[in-house]
Structures are given as structure tokens and as C-alpha cells.
Design an enzyme around this catalytic site. Structure first.
Site: not given
Lengths: 765, 477
Positions: A198, A229, A233, A311, A343, A345, A443, A512, A714
Site C-alpha cells: 500500500q 486492509f 501499509e 486514532r 482498516r 486504524f 492525523t 486512512a 474504513e
């Protein structure tokens, strides 16, 4: 031309014929090496002996890689924390950590050889659970506090104060395509890597560091992933790094596609949480204040745990005004695989905490949980501030809930559930309606940027490239729709091409939920630049103003002149007009002070609500989702079919997290659920029997997002919290709705039966 | 004897001389034929991404979805193999493919070829497209993206599209017995494979090669190769033994040849009792039930195999054979200890004989797992009682997942035998169950849960017609 239409996924016809290519489907180049990593079997130990002589001597083995073979930095940590070695040095910190990798002429040879390693360990004390870590004060970073108002005071004067806790299990991503990468060496030491990732730019940068190269020496690209998902990442870098190291060392192409079991033990998962709350509220159930403590198992390294746990704090309000809040967060280091993005996060874990509180309040007061939820929703009467100081300006949760209640006949069905339970001893039903409010933006503010590259060829065909990655969500389809709309040409004229660090540099992860928001805007701007060149040219030809040039339905009109798009492009090319452009976008108007946990981290919020009805077997604890109704806000949908696909898929994935998916580590810290035989994601019959998904009709982003759409990746995942609340409701019936069931997630048959038994035993005493 | 394996692949003839007998169809397709549409998701038959369709005129149904990751190449001899590359014709999508595209049934696309093939087999078998049937057809195909809803919508619509030309079934030709031999390049081990065609030949061969691995559906043996990387020296494939899969019955008993596949024994077992049919339906998936055999589920001795508990409760008898000699033992006596069965070298399970319950008896079997379909039991409980008047004259309660072997609950049974079939006595039997078992805690369930749920299953059995069931359970019969 294709805006707002349900264009099928651009690769659908290739998915169904098997023509869509994933890493392991690439043709095998001559000399291709196949890799197999050798893994730690211990959670925390010193390696006292590492004898790889038999591995090296095995048939077909070309080389064996260890930490000593890395010329640069032995680290693939995403934020530079230096705690994610590709290969362990003298010490292993989780069972499943790679110690070495074999490169051989066939996969069978590599796997055969890897099993011949002789590794001896001296065990060190291992911290495996949140409880262990709490006792050992094993924090990855200091405890974080987000607060608003004076919680202590608010609880002192509250009409009611209750305390409680909730344990929430982790989750394996179980993308159907396991992690994989292939590296092909080029001249000058260049490396070209196909990575199922990702985050191609991060893989690029980390491999450059690993091999003492520059980013311009390393190219990372991919057409698609077989699911991500969040699991690809940061975790993809480890796998790609091994292939790059093998190519670097041997000068040969190298491929590593993990066996499913290796994937599940080696790579990170959703964080499991332990949540404690103390909440004060009035007779209506409205919160006066809350202490909420969110503790998570981060595993052996930092990875993205700081942002993930942030988060969780950001979503501990969900759609509710908390009035006064002290939200604390502990991020624990353990000798287990380093948990990572998944997903939501961290959002799901924060959100389920406050939904549990709503259920607890309702049972305490003997009220309908939906009434309690409604009385706490954000609204304009001074009740629109989040605990991190951002005002909730675009709140549509009340409207969505009202819409859903009516569509799905909440009141009558709740009464029917109660009536059913009154006449059934061994099968009980439960029902719950829960909202979702999810903040959109990374964020970490600097990540909110994206680039795109659009070429218009002289024949009028369009080549589209952008920094986002396709993992099934239909990102490429949506962005091609945006570009086709901009040029007013057929969707089929826009060629979607592989994500490539050679085309768009310095990209952020496709994460995100931001893929379309960011890359769609960048692609639109690239197209607009080219379009302005074309408009200027057309205006000149027609002797009118550029603003009066109209692109419509495959044609361009300027003054008295009209061209087909192709004809205008051809003419512009002949007139030496630039027909290629980059586009860039950075989300405006967001900022965040992480020290104080205040600011405006989100550009906007996405909303939704779900009503779930479930059934449980009181004797065995088995459960079944009977019906689910969803109303979800995607703003103005760019592609309703793809958006509904994200909602249905996200919901079922969320339901899996909260019901059948259970990660079990044994007392040695070894994962026992590392294959689909032991780790159970939802199967076909686990989807709700009745499953009604509606896009919120009045949905329109108040912010200037791409065509007023909203992110959808998400948020729908968290709609599944309604399943957990509905199961809670069903179990509560066993105690005549007097007591909050001691139910924890996942609500496996065992967890449900335990909660039932506790209520029954409490009833007897 | 012959050492050439021949079959058709997507309509073209394939002949392989002495292939590695444990090479999987999946690896061969992907590595030797560069047919990469068939995906590896787990290499253990649990995810269905590798689903292919195997046509066999001798099989019922003719078109079988199978997990290519655990199909060994020689077992394809004489069959028609179709992969996802063979479904569309000249670029025209098959109705199944069109339906999936137009109903948005793919997202990441990695599981999609497997879904295509499961639905393609179903389509070619003219299968029904109600949701209950489709849940079953697709239970062995995992999708992580879609939540299945659009796939079901596509499946329901697949007959609405115009038909296209499809690959024909190759008529199986009766050929010589297959016997393969080769040397494993990595280990230097000599590997042999035999596919006897008669029971007598099987018995003789196994007597000669008592160390051989018997290969039936490969749903377990396949994993020894793909997951444990075991090198199996000698394989005896029972898939071609004539009469070995026969299912026969009379008024009193049902006889199932050890080679009968779950898919073929399903109806007969379901006729014994609806809960037994439901149990068989929940074993593995369509792909697994097309491959796995009743005999294999017994002979491998797993403590969590789903067939032994209900068969023990019903009083099943095993027919064991070695050479020319047959003997009969009660199924429950077959299981001695973990990994140890009452089988002499060269002896094999030939058939299982199941007495039919009569009106004086009560029977039920229940399975508990984290996921309802396609999961391995955390616990399986099977219950049989015979009533004389009010009293229990005979009781057999058998459990899987409660001990190292499938085993009877003798103390619980004793608490009931000779006593009235009453709530009080049943409660006493539930209490006595705690003396029967000291279950393990593992990733499927804790010891406490296993015992409590086992006791509750006894209660469920006592409730009989009033027993609770969830909306998802199919009630046959």
C-alpha cells in the site's frame, strides 16, 4: 461522463478470467531465485547458536542471507524508530521473527533448505500480554492524555456513576494474497521491485537505506494487491527488503511470496485492547463525564502504534458529546508480532469502548440503548466539541439514525425481539442500532498530500497514473472516472496504469480511507492543467475566450468551432502544445498539536449507522446475524456500486473481528491460529441473511472534496459494532435486562456462553 | 501397468510420464504450465482460491469443484480438468463470469477465480440458486473484500445470461493400472505411486507395501506435503478401486465403502437422521466433501474428525481387511490412543456398517465451532438412547474434541442406563460427564467451555423436538 455511475471495477473482467496479475503470477525470469525465511520459534531469546551450514549445502541453494549481509541500515520501521530489523541480530523479540532467508533456484529447494537450520536459544523473560506489560511498565511511549473539561468534578456531581471494562481481540488481515515481492536488478546497481504494498514510496526509501543506496536507485511499482486492509501499509517492506537484499547480493532476480502460515506469524495485526471506563450520567443517560483508559498490545516494535492509538483516542467519542472527558492511552510493548494498521486504524477499538458505555448506561437505567445514544449525540447547542478540540460542523448522525430507524422499523422490531425472548428459553434475540462518525485525514498532517501524472497522447487516448494503490477498493476506477469526467471522454479512453515510484514520487500510503480524496483531487488537477492548455489552444483557434471553451460528451466547442476530443488533441499536438501534466493536492485547513492532543486533525467526518438483529443459542453460545440494515453517508457518491461494495465488505469484515475471528497466542507467545484452518474469517453463510445497504440520500460533503464525495474505505467497518451490541442485548435477556453481560470481543460461542453463565449464576445467588 | 498419467486440461490432452506423485495440481499449473489464474491462498484446502473443476463421468455430480492445492497430479488420470483460463471461450465471458462482473462480485480479485470455478461447477451441474444452496456451494471460498453479498447476487443471476460453448467432458477410458516411480531431486528419495483397480489388488499391494501411505481424498495427506513438507515414499491411491465407494443399505443397516466421499454419503447419512445430514453438510466445504472420504476421516484417527462420534453413537462396526482376511470391530474400539488405531501393518478400513436407528431410539449429533460452516469442531457430541417404556435400556454418548481420541462418555451413559428418561436423571448424567473427560484447552476452545458445552449438548438432546436451533441450521428430512 462516468461520474456518479456504477462502473464495474476496471479489472473485473480480468479478475474473472484469471488474467489479473499479482506478484506471484509474474513470469519467472531466467535465474530467478526463490526465497524462504527462517523464523524464530521463541518469543524472546538470545540466539546462542546459528548454524546454517546445512542450509547452505542443500541442493539448489544459491545464498543465505542474515543480518550480517545488510550493507546499510537493518531496519524497516516506518517512522524511523529503528526497531524493525529485517533479520534478527543476536536476539529475537517475537516468535515468527525472521532470522535468515534462503535464496534457492526453486521454492521447494528454498523451503527444504530453510528447515535444515540449527538454531539454539537462551530464553529471556517474555512479556506477552497487556497484563504482563502493565506489570512490567513496558510502555513503547509515555502514556498519552486527551482531555476536555473537568472530569473529576463532573463525576462528583453526576446522578449516576458506573465503572466497567471491555477486552477487544486483535484481527489478522487475511488478505487472500499473502505478502509478496519480486526484485529485478538493473545496471548501476538499480533495483526494480514489484511489491504487493500500500506504500510503494516507503518500500523504496527503506530499501535505499537498507542497501546504502539513494531513492533514485530503487523503483517500486505494482498494478494491484490481492487485498491490503492496512496489512500491506508497513509490513510489505520487510518482504520486499529481503528480495532486494538477495538481488543486491547475487545480481539475480529474486522473489518472495509468503506461505500463508509464515505470513500470519511474521506480520502484524490489529491491536488488541483492554478498556476501562468510569462514567457519570444523568437520569436520561446523558454523559456528564467519563474516564476512559485504552490500553493496547503493540507488540515488539513501534511500527504505527503511536498514530493507531491516537486514532483510538480520537474515536472514543464516536458520535457523542462527552461533556467532560479524560481519555488515557497506554501503548504496550510485548514480545509478540508488532501490531500494525488495519482498516479503522485504532478507530474501531476507541469506538467500541464508547458504544459499550452506551449499552452499560441503558441497562443501568432500564432504557432503550438507542434513546441513550440519541441523547448523547453531538448537536449544535454547545455540544459540538470533540475531546481534541475540533468542532463537529458537518454532523448528520441524527438524520441518518432517524432515516434508518424508519426504514428498518426499529421500534416494532425491538418490541418483537422482546416478545420473542419472553417466549423462548434457549434461543434469544438481540437488536441494536449504532452510529459511526469517523474522522477523515491522516492525523499525521504532512501525509495528507498526493500526486498524479496524466498524459494525453496525440491520438486522444489518456494515460493515468497517481500515487494511490489498488487493493480491490476500486480506487483506480474512481480516479479514471474523475479524469474521464474532467475531459468529458469515455471511461474506456482512460488507461489505468501501475502505481510506480518512477512516475509519482514521495507518495503517502494508500490508507486512512484517503485514496480517492487525495489522489482523485491530484488527478483532477493534472487533467485540468492539460485541459487548460487545450482550452487556450481552442480559444485561439476559435478566437474566443478560453473560459468559453466547452468540453462536453467527447466534443470540444469554442465559438463557432467544434472538434472531437481526439481531433482537438491532434491539432494541439501539431501546434506544439504540452499534453502531459502532473497534479498535486494537499488537504487544506488541518493541523494538530500532538503534544497536547488538540487541534483540527480531520478535514471532515464520514457518518453512518447500522441496525443489527442477531440470535444466540443459550446452551452453546453460538450466534447468527439475522438481519442488518445500514444507511451510510458517502457524500455524493462517485460510484454507488463500489461504495456499496466497501460498505458490505467492511461490515462483514467488522462482524468477523467481533465474532468468529480469534487470535490465540499460547503461553509461550506462539500464535496458534496461523492458517484458515484455525483462524476463521467470515464465510459465505456468515453474512446477514437480510442485508439492506442504503447510501444516505442527502449525502454531500460540506467540504470541497472531489465532486463532494466522502471517503468510504474504513468507516463502514465500524458499523459492525452494532452486531456486538445486538449480541450484548441478546445475552442481557438472560438476566432480564438488569445487568450488563460480561461479554468481551470476539463474541465466540465460548465468550457468549461464559457471559450467559455468569448472568445465570448471578441470578441464582 | 502404465507410468503415464493422462488427462485433459482445458480441452487439451496432457500426458505426463512418471510425474512426482505428490506434486500438487496447483503447483503444476502455476509452475509448469504458467496458468497463474489459479491462486494459492493457503495451500491447505481452506480458502478455495485454487478451486478448479474436475469432470469425471463416473462421479456424482459430474463436475466437481476441487482445491487444486491438495490434489496430487496422478489422481487426475482420465479426468477432465478445467481451470479459470478454460471458462471463457474466445474472449466471450461465461455467464458465471459475466454475472460476477456486472454484479460487482470482485474487488481485489484474488479469490475470484476460485469463486468462478465453484459457481462454474454448480452451473454445469444445473444446480439450484437459492441462498441456502449457494451458501453451501461457496462455503469453501473465502472472500475478504466483498462480504459475499454481491457474489450471491451474481450467482442468483447466472442463468439469466446467454449460454456459451463449454469444454466437453472427456470420456474416461478404462486403462491399465497406474504405477509411477521417480526420484525426488531434493532428498534423493525414491517415490512410488500405485492406483489399484480392485479391492483384491489393493489388499495385495498394501500387504506388499505396509509402509505405504493410503491416499483417498488427500484432504489430510495433501497437507502433510504442502505444510509439513513430508516426503511420502509410497502412495497407494484408493480412488480407482472398483466398488470401494459403494453405499448399500437394507432395512436395518447402512454399509458405506471406506472410499465413499462425503458428498456421496451425505444423502444416505442424512436419511438416518437430519442432524447427521447437517453434520456432514458442515464438514469442510463442497470442495472438501467432493474429495474427502468417510473411511479417511475414520482411519486417520483424528480426535476432532466429525464422523466418528455420530457413528460410534449409532453403534457402527468397522470392516478391516488385510490381504484376504477380514475382521469386524466396533468403531469405538478402533481408536486406542492419540495417533494409534487398531490397525495391523498392511490392514485397511474397508467399510463401515451403521445400524439404522429404529422408533425405540433417539439420536442426535451436534457440532460446535467458531465459524458455523467450514470449520473444524471445537466439540462434537453424538447421542443415542434406546427406550424401553420409560426407561433407558441402551445409551451411547460419543464425543469428539473432548479427549485424545473420539470417545464414549461411559459414566454419563451409566448414569442413565436402567433409569427413567427424565430431567432429573439426565441432569445426573450431565454431572457424571465430568468424570468421563478431562478436555484440553487449545485455540478452538478452553477445557471449561468444552465440558460445559458438552453437558449442555446432552440437555439439548434431551429436549428433543424442543431443542433450540438457530435460524441458520438446516433441518432436513
Amino acid at each position: 461522463m462516468a461520474k456518479f455511475q456504477s462502473v464495474p471495477h476496471d479489472s473485473a473482467h480480468k479478475h474473472v478470467t484469471g488474467e489479473a496479475i499479482y506478484v506471484d503470477d509474474l513470469p519467472c525470469l531466467p535465474g530467478l531465485l526463490h526465497l524462504q525465511p527462517g523464523l524464530s520459534t521463541r518469543a524472546h531469546a538470545k540466539i546462542t547458536k546459528l548454524d546454517l551450514s546445512a542450509v547452505r549445502a542443500a541442493p539448489g541453494v544459491v545464498c543465505v542471507l542474515t543480518a550480517h549481509d545488510i550493507p546499510g541500515t537493518n531496519d524497516v520501521s516506518p517512522t524511523g524508530t529503528g526497531d524493525d530489523p529485517v533479520f534478527a541480530g543476536d536476539e529475537v523479540v517475537y516468535a515468527g521473527q525472521a532470522i535468515f532467508a534462503v535464496a534457492a533456484t526453486s521454492l521447494a529447494a528454498a523451503r527444504h533448505a530453510a528447515a535444515l537450520a540449527i538454531i539454539e536459544y537462551e530464553d529471556l523473560p517474555a512479556i506477552l500480554t497487556i497484563a504482563d506489560a502493565r506489570a512490567a511498565k513496558a510502555d513503547l511511549e509515555p502514556e498519552q492524555l486527551m482531555f476536555m473539561g473537568s472530569t473529576e468534578e463532573s463525576l462528583r456531581f453526576a446522578q449516576h456513576v458506573i465503572i466497567g471494562n471491555l477486552r477487544v481481540g486483535g484481527q489478522d488481515h487475511f488478505y487472500l494474497e499473502s505478502q509478496g515481492a519480486e526484485c529485478i536488478p538493473g545496471e548501476d546497481g538499480d533495483l526494480s521491485i514489484t511489491s504487493s504494498t500500500q506504500h510503494p514510496s516507503e518500500v523504496q526509501h527503506l530499501i535505499a537505506h537498507l542497501l546504502n543506496k539513494h531513492s533514485h536507485d530503487v523503483r517500486v511499482h505494482l498494478r494491484r494487491m490481492g487485498g491490503g486492509f492496512g496489512g500491506k501499509e508497513t509490513q510489505a517492506a520487510l518482504i520486499a527488503a529481503m528480495t532486494a537484499l538477495a538481488s543486491h547480493k547475487t545480481g539475480r532476480p529474486a522473489r518472495l511470496v509468503l506461505d500463508r502460515d509464515d505470513d500470519m506469524v511474521m506480520t502484524g495485526k490489529r491491536h488488541d485492547f483492554e478498556i476501562d471506563y468510569k462514567v457519570g450520567f444523568d437520569d436520561r443517560g446523558q454523559l456528564s463525564g467519563i474516564y476512559l483508559d485504552l490500553a493496547s498490545r503493540c507488540g515488539c516494535s513501534m511500527d504505527l502504534s503511536a498514530a493507531i492509538n491516537d486514532r483510538a483516542m480520537f474515536h472514543a467519542d464516536n458520535a457523542y458529546f462527552l461533556n467532560n472527558a479524560d481519555i488515557t492511552s497506554r501503548r504496550f510493548r510485548t514480545n509478540t508480532v508488532s501490531n500494525t494498521a488495519f482498516r479503522g486504524f485504532g478507530g474501531p477499538q476507541g469506538m467500541i469502548a464508547i458504544e459499550r458505555v452506551m449499552d452499560a448506561i441503558a441497562l443501568h437505567l432500564g432504557k432503550d440503548p438507542l434513546e441513550v445514544r440519541k441523547v448523547n449525540l453531538y448537536n449544535k447547542m454547545g455540544r459540538d466539541f470533540t475531546p481534541y478540540g475540533q468542532r463537529v460542523m458537518d454532523n448528520v448522525a441524527p438524520q441518518i439514525i432517524e432515516d434508518l430507524e424508519a426504514r428498518a422499523d426499529y421500534a416494532a422490531r425491538r418490541a418483537a425481539v422482546r416478545a420473542f425472548n419472553a417466549s423462548h428459553k434457549y434461543v434469544r434475540r438481540g437488536i441494536a442500532l449504532t452510529p459511526v462518525k469517523f474522522g477523515i485525514s491522516f492525523t499525521t498532517t504532512f501525509l495528507n498530500q498526493a500526486g498524479a501524472l496524466v498524459h494525453v497522447y496525440a491520438d486522444g487516448s489518456v494515460h493515468l497514473n497517481h500515487g494511490g494503490t489498488e487493493m480491490g477498493q476500486g480506487l483506480n476506477t474512481k480516479i479514471a472516472q474523475i479524469v474521464a469526467e474532467e475531459f468529458q471522454i469515455d471511461f474506456a479512453k482512460v488507461k489505468i496504469t501501475a502505481t510506480d515510484t518512477d512516475k509519482v514520487p514521495n507518495t503517502s500510503a494508500t490508507a486512512a480511507s484517503s485514496g480517492t480524496d487525495l489522489n482523485g483531487m491530484a488527478a483532477q488537477r493534472a487533467a485540468q492543467t492539460i485541459k487548460s492548455h487545450l482550452a487556450d489552444f481552442a480559444a485561439k483557434e476559435a478566437e474566443c475566450a478560453a473560459k468559453d471553451v466547452i468540453f462536453e460528451n467527447g466534443h470540444v466547442r469554442a465559438g463557432a468551432k467544434e472538434w472531437t476530443f481526439e481531433a482537438l488533441v491532434k491539432a494541439a499536438y501539431m501546434a506544439r502544445i504540452s499534453l502531459s501534466s502532473t497534479g498535486f493536492y494537499a488537504t487544506p485547513d488541518i493541523h494538530y498539536d500532538r503534544e497536547k492532543h488538540t487541534g483540527k486533525p480531520f478535514y471532515y467526518y464520514a457518518y453512518g449507522a447500522a441496525l443489527s438483529e442477531v440470535e444466540i443459542d443459550v446452551l452453546t453460545g453460538e450466534s447468527k446475524i439475522l438481519r442488518v440494515d445500514i444507511v451510510h453517508d458517502v457524500g455524493k457518491s462517485l460510484n454507488p456500486a463500489l461504495d456499496i461494495g466497501q460498505i458490505e465488505g467492511g461490515f462483514v469484515q467488522g462482524a468477523g473481528w467481533l465474532t468468529c475471528e480469534e487470535l490465540v497466542f499460547d503461553d509461550q507467545g506462539v500464535l496458534r491460529t496461523h492458517a484458515p484452518s484455525t483462524y476463521k474469517i467470515p464465510a459465505c453463510s456468515d453474512r446477514p441473511d437480510v442485508f439492506n445497504v442504503t447510501l444516505y440520500e442527502d449525502g454531500e460533503n460540506t467540504k470541497d472534496t472531489i465532486h463532494k464525495s466522502k471517503a468510504v474505505g474504513e468507516p463502514p467497518f465500524m458499523l459492525a459494532i452494532s452486531v456486538f451490541s445486538a449480541i450484548t442485548d441478546a445475552v442481557a435477556s438472560v438476566g432480564n435486562y438488569k445487568t450488563l453481560p460480561d461479554l468481551h470481543a470476539p463474541a465466540t460461542p465460548e465468550a457468549i456462553l461464559r457471559a450467559i453463565t455468569a448472568l445465570q449464576q448471578a441470578g441464582e445467588t | 501397468m502404465r507410468n503415464i498419467v493422462s488427462f485433459t486440461l482445458n480441452g487439451k490432452a496432457v500426458e505426463l510420464q512418471n510425474p512426482d506423485p505428490t506434486q500438487t495440481l496447483l503447483n503444476w499449473l502455476r509452475q509448469s504450465r504458467t496458468l497463474t489464474g489459479t491462486k494459492e491462498g493457503c495451500a491447505e484446502g481452506d480458502c478455495g482460491a485454487c478451486t478448479v473443476v474436475i469432470g469425471d463421468p463416473n462421479a456424482t455430480p459430474t463436475w466437481q469443484a476441487m482445491n487444486a492445492c491438495i490434489v496430487f497430479l496422478p489422481t487426475l488420470d482420465g479426468k477432465t480438468v478445467i481451470t479459470v483460463e478454460g471458462v471463457a471461450k474466445d474472449g466471450n465471458l461465461h455467464p458465471v463470469q459475466r454475472a460476477l462482473v456486472e454484479h460487482h462480485g470482485s474487488q481485489c480479485g484474488f479469490c475470484t477465480p476460485g469463486f468462478v470455478m465453484s459457481l462454474y461447477a454448480h452451473y454445469r451441474n444445473d444446480g439450484a440458486v437459492d441462498e441456502e444452496t449457494l451458501n453451501d456451494v461457496l462455503a469453501g471460498n473465502l472472500c475478504r473484500c466483498t462480504g459475499y453479498a454481491p457474489i450471491i447476487r451474481a450467482a442468483k443471476a447466472m442463468y439469466d445470461y446467454p449460454k456459451v460453448e463449454e469444454i466437453a467432458l472427456t470420456a474416461a477410458t478404462k486403462q491399465d493400472t497406474l504405477a509411477l516411480s521417480m526420484t525426488d531431486p531434493l532428498t534423493g528419495t525414491k517415490k512410488q505411486y500405485f492406483a489399484p483397480q480392485t479391492l483384491d489388488a489393493l489388499a495385495a499391494l498394501y500387504t506388499d507395501h505396509p509402509d505405504a501411505t493410503i491416499l483417498a481424498g488427500g484432504t489430510d495427506v495433501g497437507l502433510w506435503v504442502t505444510k509439513k513438507h513430508a516426503v511420502l515414499e509410497t502412495l497407494i491411491d484408493i480412488g480407482r478401486v472398483a466398488g470401494f465407494a459403494e453405499i448399500a443399505q437394507d432395512k436395518n443397516k447402512l454399509s458405506i465403502g471406506a472410499g465413499a466421499r462425503y458428498a456421496n454419503a451425505y444423502a444416505a447419512l442424512g436419511n438416518l437422521h437430519p442432524t447427521l445430514g447437517e453434520m456432514v453438510r458442515r464438514i469442510g466445504s463442497t470442495q472438501i466433501r467432493n474429495a474427502g472420504t468417510i473411511g479417511g476421516n475414520i482411519a486417520n484417527g483424528s480426535p476432532i474428525g466429525d464422523m466418528p462420534p455420530p457413528l460410534i453413537a449409532l453403534g457402527a462396526i468397522l470392516v478391516l481387511r488385510k490381504g484376504e482376511t477380514r475382521r469386524r470391530i466396533a468403531l469405538e474400539d478402533f481408536f486406542i490412543a492419540y495417533g494409534q488405531q487398531d490397525l495391523a501393518p498392511g490392514e485397511f478400513v474397508e467399510a463401515v456398517i451403521v445400524p439404522k436407528p429404529d422408533p425405540s431410539t433417539r439420536f442426535a449429533v451436534y457440532k460446535i465451532s467458531k465459524r458455523f460452516d467450514q470449520d473444524i469442531s471445537a466439540l462434537c457430541g453424538a447421542f443415542f438412547v434406546r427406550l424401553q417404556g420409560e426407561d433407558v435400556s441402551e445409551a451411547r454418548f460419543a464425543f469428539g474434541g473432548m479427549a485424545a481420541i473420539p470417545a464414549r462418555a461411559k459414566a454419563a451413559e451409566a448414569a442413565l442406563i436402567g433409569k427413567a428418561w427424565s430431567e432429573t436423571n439426565l441432569r445426573a448424567a450431565m454431572t457424571a460427564l465430568a468424570q468421563d473427560f478431562t478436555p484440553l484447552s487449545d485455540m478452538r476452545a478452553s477445557a471449561d467451555y468444552r465440558l460445559q458445552a458438552a453437558q449442555n449438548l446432552m440437555w439439548k438432546f434431551y429436549l428433543g423436538e424442543d431443542a433450540p436451533y438457530l435460524a441458520r441450521e438446516m433441518h432436513h428430512g
